[in-house]
Design a protein around this motif. Structure first.
Motif, PDB file in Angstrom:
ATOM      1  N   THR A 166       0.860  -1.191   0.000  1.00  0.00           N
ATOM      2  CA  THR A 166       0.000   0.000   0.000  1.00  0.00           C
ATOM      3  C   THR A 166       0.891   1.233   0.000  1.00  0.00           C
ATOM      4  O   THR A 166       2.039   1.185   0.441  1.00  0.00           O
ATOM      5  N   PHE A 167       0.353   2.316  -0.516  1.00  0.00           N
ATOM      6  CA  PHE A 167       1.045   3.600  -0.412  1.00  0.00           C
ATOM      7  C   PHE A 167       0.009   4.709  -0.436  1.00  0.00           C
ATOM      8  O   PHE A 167      -1.165   4.486  -0.772  1.00  0.00           O
ATOM      9  N   THR A 168       0.413   5.896  -0.078  1.00  0.00           N
ATOM     10  CA  THR A 168      -0.483   7.053  -0.043  1.00  0.00           C
ATOM     11  C   THR A 168      -0.047   8.047  -1.105  1.00  0.00           C
ATOM     12  O   THR A 168       1.137   8.425  -1.180  1.00  0.00           O
ATOM     13  N   THR A 169      -0.985   8.475  -1.937  1.00  0.00           N
ATOM     14  CA  THR A 169      -0.673   9.392  -3.036  1.00  0.00           C
ATOM     15  C   THR A 169      -0.448  10.802  -2.507  1.00  0.00           C
ATOM     16  O   THR A 169      -0.698  11.101  -1.335  1.00  0.00           O
ATOM     17  N   GLY A 170       0.011  11.661  -3.403  1.00  0.00           N
ATOM     18  CA  GLY A 170       0.208  13.062  -3.051  1.00  0.00           C
ATOM     19  C   GLY A 170      -1.076  13.771  -2.688  1.00  0.00           C
ATOM     20  O   GLY A 170      -1.045  14.843  -2.065  1.00  0.00           O
ATOM     21  N   GLU A 171      -2.214  13.180  -3.065  1.00  0.00           N
ATOM     22  CA  GLU A 171      -3.518  13.748  -2.696  1.00  0.00           C
ATOM     23  C   GLU A 171      -4.053  13.140  -1.405  1.00  0.00           C
ATOM     24  O   GLU A 171      -5.193  13.407  -1.021  1.00  0.00           O
ATOM     25  N   GLY A 172      -3.228  12.299  -0.759  1.00  0.00           N
ATOM     26  CA  GLY A 172      -3.639  11.723   0.517  1.00  0.00           C
ATOM     27  C   GLY A 172      -4.540  10.515   0.408  1.00  0.00           C
ATOM     28  O   GLY A 172      -5.216  10.150   1.377  1.00  0.00           O
ATOM     29  N   VAL A 173      -4.563   9.847  -0.759  1.00  0.00           N
ATOM     30  CA  VAL A 173      -5.414   8.676  -0.963  1.00  0.00           C
ATOM     31  C   VAL A 173      -4.579   7.415  -0.791  1.00  0.00           C
ATOM     32  O   VAL A 173      -3.545   7.261  -1.445  1.00  0.00           O
ATOM     33  N   LYS A 174      -5.021   6.514   0.087  1.00  0.00           N
ATOM     34  CA  LYS A 174      -4.323   5.250   0.293  1.00  0.00           C
ATOM     35  C   LYS A 174      -4.781   4.251  -0.758  1.00  0.00           C
ATOM     36  O   LYS A 174      -5.972   3.998  -0.916  1.00  0.00           O
ATOM     37  N   LEU A 175      -3.817   3.658  -1.488  1.00  0.00           N
ATOM     38  CA  LEU A 175      -4.127   2.723  -2.563  1.00  0.00           C
ATOM     39  C   LEU A 175      -3.448   1.385  -2.312  1.00  0.00           C
ATOM     40  O   LEU A 175      -2.372   1.316  -1.712  1.00  0.00           O
ATOM     41  N   ASN A 176      -4.098   0.328  -2.799  1.00  0.00           N
ATOM     42  CA  ASN A 176      -3.577  -1.033  -2.682  1.00  0.00           C
ATOM     43  C   ASN A 176      -2.923  -1.454  -3.986  1.00  0.00           C
ATOM     44  O   ASN A 176      -3.409  -1.124  -5.076  1.00  0.00           O
ATOM     45  N   GLY A 177      -1.856  -2.249  -3.861  1.00  0.00           N
ATOM     46  CA  GLY A 177      -1.175  -2.726  -5.058  1.00  0.00           C
ATOM     47  C   GLY A 177      -0.515  -4.070  -4.847  1.00  0.00           C
ATOM     48  O   GLY A 177      -0.449  -4.587  -3.730  1.00  0.00           O
ATOM     49  N   TRP A 178      -0.068  -4.671  -5.956  1.00  0.00           N
ATOM     50  CA  TRP A 178       0.781  -5.858  -5.893  1.00  0.00           C
ATOM     51  C   TRP A 178       1.980  -5.654  -6.814  1.00  0.00           C
ATOM     52  O   TRP A 178       1.943  -4.839  -7.737  1.00  0.00           O
ATOM     53  N   MET A 179       3.022  -6.408  -6.526  1.00  0.00           N
ATOM     54  CA  MET A 179       4.263  -6.288  -7.279  1.00  0.00           C
ATOM     55  C   MET A 179       4.874  -7.673  -7.444  1.00  0.00           C
ATOM     56  O   MET A 179       4.787  -8.515  -6.550  1.00  0.00           O
ATOM     57  N   VAL A 180       5.465  -7.920  -8.617  1.00  0.00           N
ATOM     58  CA  VAL A 180       6.228  -9.136  -8.854  1.00  0.00           C
ATOM     59  C   VAL A 180       7.627  -8.723  -9.305  1.00  0.00           C
ATOM     60  O   VAL A 180       7.772  -7.960 -10.260  1.00  0.00           O
ATOM     61  N   LYS A 181       8.631  -9.243  -8.606  1.00  0.00           N
ATOM     62  CA  LYS A 181      10.019  -8.932  -8.932  1.00  0.00           C
ATOM     63  C   LYS A 181      10.667 -10.141  -9.603  1.00  0.00           C
ATOM     64  O   LYS A 181      10.226 -11.278  -9.400  1.00  0.00           O
ATOM     65  N   PRO A 182      11.722  -9.923 -10.364  1.00  0.00           N
ATOM     66  CA  PRO A 182      12.444 -11.065 -10.947  1.00  0.00           C
ATOM     67  C   PRO A 182      12.921 -12.020  -9.860  1.00  0.00           C
ATOM     68  O   PRO A 182      13.243 -11.606  -8.739  1.00  0.00           O
ATOM     69  N   SER A 183      12.986 -13.297 -10.180  1.00  0.00           N
ATOM     70  CA  SER A 183      13.370 -14.293  -9.180  1.00  0.00           C
ATOM     71  C   SER A 183      14.806 -14.096  -8.703  1.00  0.00           C
ATOM     72  O   SER A 183      15.154 -14.481  -7.587  1.00  0.00           O
ATOM     73  N   ASN A 184      15.646 -13.492  -9.548  1.00  0.00           N
ATOM     74  CA  ASN A 184      17.029 -13.205  -9.143  1.00  0.00           C
ATOM     75  C   ASN A 184      17.176 -11.746  -8.727  1.00  0.00           C
ATOM     76  O   ASN A 184      18.225 -11.125  -8.915  1.00  0.00           O
ATOM     77  N   PHE A 185      16.138 -11.197  -8.151  1.00  0.00           N
ATOM     78  CA  PHE A 185      16.083  -9.780  -7.787  1.00  0.00           C
ATOM     79  C   PHE A 185      17.279  -9.384  -6.926  1.00  0.00           C
ATOM     80  O   PHE A 185      17.639 -10.065  -5.968  1.00  0.00           O
ATOM     81  N   ASP A 186      17.896  -8.242  -7.272  1.00  0.00           N
ATOM     82  CA  ASP A 186      19.031  -7.691  -6.540  1.00  0.00           C
ATOM     83  C   ASP A 186      18.670  -6.262  -6.160  1.00  0.00           C
ATOM     84  O   ASP A 186      18.555  -5.390  -7.030  1.00  0.00           O
ATOM     85  N   ALA A 187      18.469  -6.016  -4.875  1.00  0.00           N
ATOM     86  CA  ALA A 187      18.005  -4.710  -4.409  1.00  0.00           C
ATOM     87  C   ALA A 187      18.995  -3.593  -4.699  1.00  0.00           C
ATOM     88  O   ALA A 187      18.637  -2.400  -4.625  1.00  0.00           O
ATOM     89  N   SER A 188      20.230  -3.949  -5.033  1.00  0.00           N
ATOM     90  CA  SER A 188      21.223  -2.911  -5.329  1.00  0.00           C
ATOM     91  C   SER A 188      21.142  -2.430  -6.780  1.00  0.00           C
ATOM     92  O   SER A 188      21.802  -1.454  -7.153  1.00  0.00           O
ATOM     93  N   LYS A 189      20.365  -3.125  -7.591  1.00  0.00           N
ATOM     94  CA  LYS A 189      20.206  -2.738  -8.991  1.00  0.00           C
ATOM     95  C   LYS A 189      18.942  -1.904  -9.174  1.00  0.00           C
ATOM     96  O   LYS A 189      18.081  -1.838  -8.296  1.00  0.00           O
ATOM     97  N   LYS A 190      18.823  -1.287 -10.348  1.00  0.00           N
ATOM     98  CA  LYS A 190      17.608  -0.556 -10.704  1.00  0.00           C
ATOM     99  C   LYS A 190      16.941  -1.251 -11.883  1.00  0.00           C
ATOM    100  O   LYS A 190      17.588  -1.555 -12.886  1.00  0.00           O
ATOM    101  N   TYR A 191      15.629  -1.494 -11.748  1.00  0.00           N
ATOM    102  CA  TYR A 191      14.885  -2.273 -12.732  1.00  0.00           C
ATOM    103  C   TYR A 191      13.848  -1.409 -13.447  1.00  0.00           C
ATOM    104  O   TYR A 191      13.213  -0.543 -12.826  1.00  0.00           O
ATOM    105  N   PRO A 192      13.654  -1.660 -14.739  1.00  0.00           N
ATOM    106  CA  PRO A 192      12.501  -1.044 -15.411  1.00  0.00           C
ATOM    107  C   PRO A 192      11.213  -1.667 -14.876  1.00  0.00           C
ATOM    108  O   PRO A 192      11.198  -2.824 -14.450  1.00  0.00           O
ATOM    109  N   VAL A 193      10.135  -0.896 -14.924  1.00  0.00           N
ATOM    110  CA  VAL A 193       8.846  -1.340 -14.372  1.00  0.00           C
ATOM    111  C   VAL A 193       7.776  -1.291 -15.447  1.00  0.00           C
ATOM    112  O   VAL A 193       7.692  -0.326 -16.217  1.00  0.00           O
ATOM    113  N   ILE A 194       6.953  -2.350 -15.490  1.00  0.00           N
ATOM    114  CA  ILE A 194       5.741  -2.347 -16.315  1.00  0.00           C
ATOM    115  C   ILE A 194       4.553  -2.355 -15.372  1.00  0.00           C
ATOM    116  O   ILE A 194       4.393  -3.266 -14.558  1.00  0.00           O
TER     117      ILE A 194
END
Length: 734
Positions: free
Chosen positions: A483-511
């Motif tokens: 979840t996150f809160t937008t700049g307008e103060g609205v709390k929204l729900n989401g899901w995310m899928v990361k690559p199985s070899n995800f490396d938090a030190s890298k930067k990934y493109p997002v779809i």
């Protein structure tokens, strides 16, 4: 030395583990490799102790015990019939007394819910199989309450077959004609937007047939150009294209004129029923009751903020108003499908107090009790047990992403029948003593089980173990909720899928994938999660290509009460696109996201909101794909569009908030895809929008799919479409 050996062994195990992982292919996504097993055509039987379903090989209709899950009989077997023989069947309709069934064969799709088929009458005791009619395919056959008569529609007219008179067939209506008059089945827009495919019923003693008649002669025609194509090929169009022309009322235009009728089977007399209705009003349901002198007819005004339920005498034609439901902005379509009629009660869902709750009325229309009370939405209604005065329903009571099954009685006691977080649904027995329970979550395929009405599991029927093992072998990444809160103060729900070899030190493109339509949800703790279902298989394929995939339900989506859903009223696309831009800004703030390489895509309303988001004004999207998008709500149908927007004549400013008007603001590379035979979102939308892009000097790519409808499938079509989406994002975001 020992520590070094341990590290080497651990490394070797890790390497072997990675080598064992199976890479997904697009063929896996489209070809059904991970298709789950389900229970097909489950039908509760009249005894309250049994249910029927089609066997896994499709050759039989089998009877099972709710209590034990054991097979207790075979109701129909393709290879063991007397009289006619058929090679396969597609469905069945049991008679109310359970002695016969209609066997559906040679099914031919018409629109989303409608189809034609050749039906056979099957006597379970004698195994005799015989054609329902010799004069052409039928639509929506219904049984009389005593199981001795069948009414059906052919070529827009109603026909009656009497089993006690040698299956004698007679014609009830004579005025049905394609693109002019329809008897007993809804027209295109009613079917699509009111969610049903039959508009006729017998009364309780089977002496009368009642139906809604649609006069669409004044509705304007839309024509789809049809080509020869392939798989299947239409040889008649080999040299010159053909056309499919049908009645489609666009926003602000003329709808069908509707009226209700009854037919006295004995006297052959047809009567028009006197149901009050605005000249431009709707008649979205006709229902039987346990009283032969009473059928129920629903009406709505064109703005769809008022629903009336009338009791109508099919002989005298006199109607009586039972319930008048008025709510702010609009009545949700689900109210129609979730209203339950019993001999003594009407169970009505309503969001009149801010959340969809259940209200119990007597058969005379008097409100008796509010059965549910809370800051949550009831999302499905399974029935009302007259014996115990208990309603059974599904609700998003824990949070918007989960669903539970509940029982609520008239004394105020509410019991949760499903304890496991995830997506729970039910099919109850006629006695309400048992139910078939379906459960899944975002990372686990469906499990089907039998339960008693306290929620105790009696037997697991299907656990999809083989699919779980395939998934485990593929080592696919898990979906993560956030979840996150937008700049307008609205709390929204989401899901995310990361690559199985995800490396938090890298930067990934997002779809980013989204649908965003009114009342919809994509952020759900269910196996239906993901852009193409199947547990998000296509999204997981994209992660193998090095993308993070994310989805957020913005304002206007469902499961969070009427205010959250209806805040988009009169201005569809404005808040929805702002929330997707806010999502991109939030994701871009994460340390492992490449904020300069974020894409967005969607299908249908999701395609519309993709275009709206890419032209919102803040240039956060580098690329986007819009599949079958509405681009101007003036091109879409009356019922859906006006429910949320009123008419263009009333709300010109709201209608001008659209991608075509915003074409000059488009930012980012765009791929737009459309099927040329899309009867729902017409190709007109894409053609007019791309012309606006040309005149605004905006570059774009476009894929057209010959003879394909809104779902864009057939032959190699779906594989091709998904590959274009993958290749486009590969090119633009890396």
């Amino acid at each position: 030395m020992k520590k070094t050996m341990i590290l080497c062994v651990a490394f070797l195990v890790s390497v072997l583990h990675l080598q064992a992982a199976t890479e997904l292919t697009l063929q896996d996504v489209t070809g059904g490799k991970f298709r789950t097993e389900t229970l097909s055509a489950v039908t509760p039987l009249a005894d309250g102790e049994s249910y029927a379903q089609i066997s896994s090989d499709g050759s039989k209709i089998v009877q099972y015990s709710y209590k034990t899950g054991q097979q207790t009989g075979v109701l129909f077997d393709l290879n063991n019939t007397q009289g006619e023989r058929i090679g396969r069947f597609d469905g069945y309709v049991l008679s109310p007394d359970g002695k016969r069934m209609l066997i559906q064969t040679q099914t031919e799709r018409v629109y989303r819910r409608s189809f034609k088929a050749v039906y056979y009458i099957y006597n379970i005791a004698t195994r005799k199989l015989e054609r329902l009619s010799d004069y052409g395919p039928q639509q929506t056959p219904i049984w009389s309450p005593d199981g001795t008569q069948i009414a059906f529609v052919r070529d827009n007219n109603i026909f009656l077959v009497k089993l006690l008179y040698g299956n004698a067939e007679s014609q009830v209506t004579q005025d049905g004609k394609f693109n002019e008059v329809i008897n007993g089945i809804p027209d295109w827009v009613y079917e699509e937007e009111f969610g049903y495919n039959s508009a006729m019923t017998f009364n309780a003693d089977g002496t009368m047939i009642c139906w809604v008649r649609f006069d669409e002669s004044k509705v304007k025609t839309y024509s789809l150009q049809m080509f020869r194509g392939m798989r299947p090929a239409i040889e008649a169009n080999a040299t010159y294209p053909g056309a499919y022309s049908y009645k489609y009322p666009k926003a602000g235009e003329t709808n069908s004129t509707v009226a209700a009728f009854s037919y006295d089977i004995k006297s052959h007399q047809t009567r028009r029923l006197e149901v009050p209705l605005d000249a431009d009003g709707y008649m979205p349901r006709i229902k039987t009751t346990g009283d032969a002198s009473k059928i129920l007819i629903y009406t709505m005004n064109r703005h769809q903020d008022e629903l009336n339920i009338y009791a109508v005498n099919p002989r005298s034609t006199v109607s009586q108003l039972l319930i008048k439901e008025s709510v702010s902005k609009y009545i949700q379509e689900s109210v129609l499908s979730n209203t339950i009629i019993t001999d003594n009660h009407i169970l009505l869902p309503s969001d009149r107090d801010g959340y969809m709750q259940l209200y119990l009325y007597g058969a005379n229309g008097q409100l008796q009790k509010r059965l549910t009370n809370g800051a949550f939405d009831v999302t499905a209604v399974y029935g009302f047990d007259e014996a115990t005065q208990t309603a059974y329903y599904q609700a998003a009571a824990k949070n918007a992403m989960n669903r539970e099954v509940y029982a609520a009685n008239a004394k105020g006691k509410v019991t949760c029948l499903t304890q496991k977080d995830g997506w729970n649904s039910a099919i109850f027995s006629k006695s309400f003593k048992y139910f078939v329970h379906t459960w899944s979550d975002a990372n686990t395929p469906q499990v089907f089980a039998l339960c008693d009405n306290s929620g105790r599991t009696l037997k697991t029927l299907v656990d999809n173990k083989n699919v779980r093992e395939l998934l485990a072998a593929s080592q696919l990444p898990q979906k993560e909720m956030f979840t996150f809160t937008t700049g307008e103060g609205v709390k929204l729900n989401g899901w995310m899928v990361k690559p199985s070899n995800f490396d938090a030190s890298k930067k990934y493109p997002v779809i980013m994938f989204q649908y965003s339509g009114p009342g919809s949800q994509q952020v759900v703790n269910s196996w239906s999660i993901g852009s193409m279902g199947q547990g998000g298989l296509f999204d997981q394929y994209l992660t193998q290509q090095g993308f993070i995939v994310a989805c957020v339900d913005g304002r206007g989506t469902g499961g969070r009460g009427a205010d959250f859903e209806k805040c988009i009223y009169l201005h569809m696309g404005d808040l929805e696109s702002k929330d997707q831009v806010e999502t991109a800004l939030y994701l871009g703030s994460l340390p492992y996201v490449d904020k300069d390489n974020i894409g967005i895509w969607g299908w249908s309303f999701g395609g519309f909101n993709t275009l709206m988001s890419m032209s919102e004004g803040r240039p956060v999207f580098k690329a986007g794909v819009a599949v079958a998008p509405p681009t101007d709500w003036r091109f879409y149908d009356t019922v859906y569009t006006e429910r949320y927007m009123r008419t263009p004549q009333e709300n010109a400013d709201g209608y001008d908030t659209n991608p075509t008007v915003r074409a000059k603001n488009l930012h980012g590379a765009l791929l737009i895809c459309h099927g040329l035979a899309d009867d729902n979102v017409h190709p007109q939308n894409t053609f007019e929008y791309t012309e606006a892009l040309v005149q605004a000097d905006k570059d774009f790519k476009m894929n057209i799919y010959t003879n394909r409808n809104h779902s864009i499938y057939g032959g190699n079509t779906r594989m091709h479409l998904l590959r274009q989406i993958v290749n486009f994002f590969e090119k633009e975001l890396k």
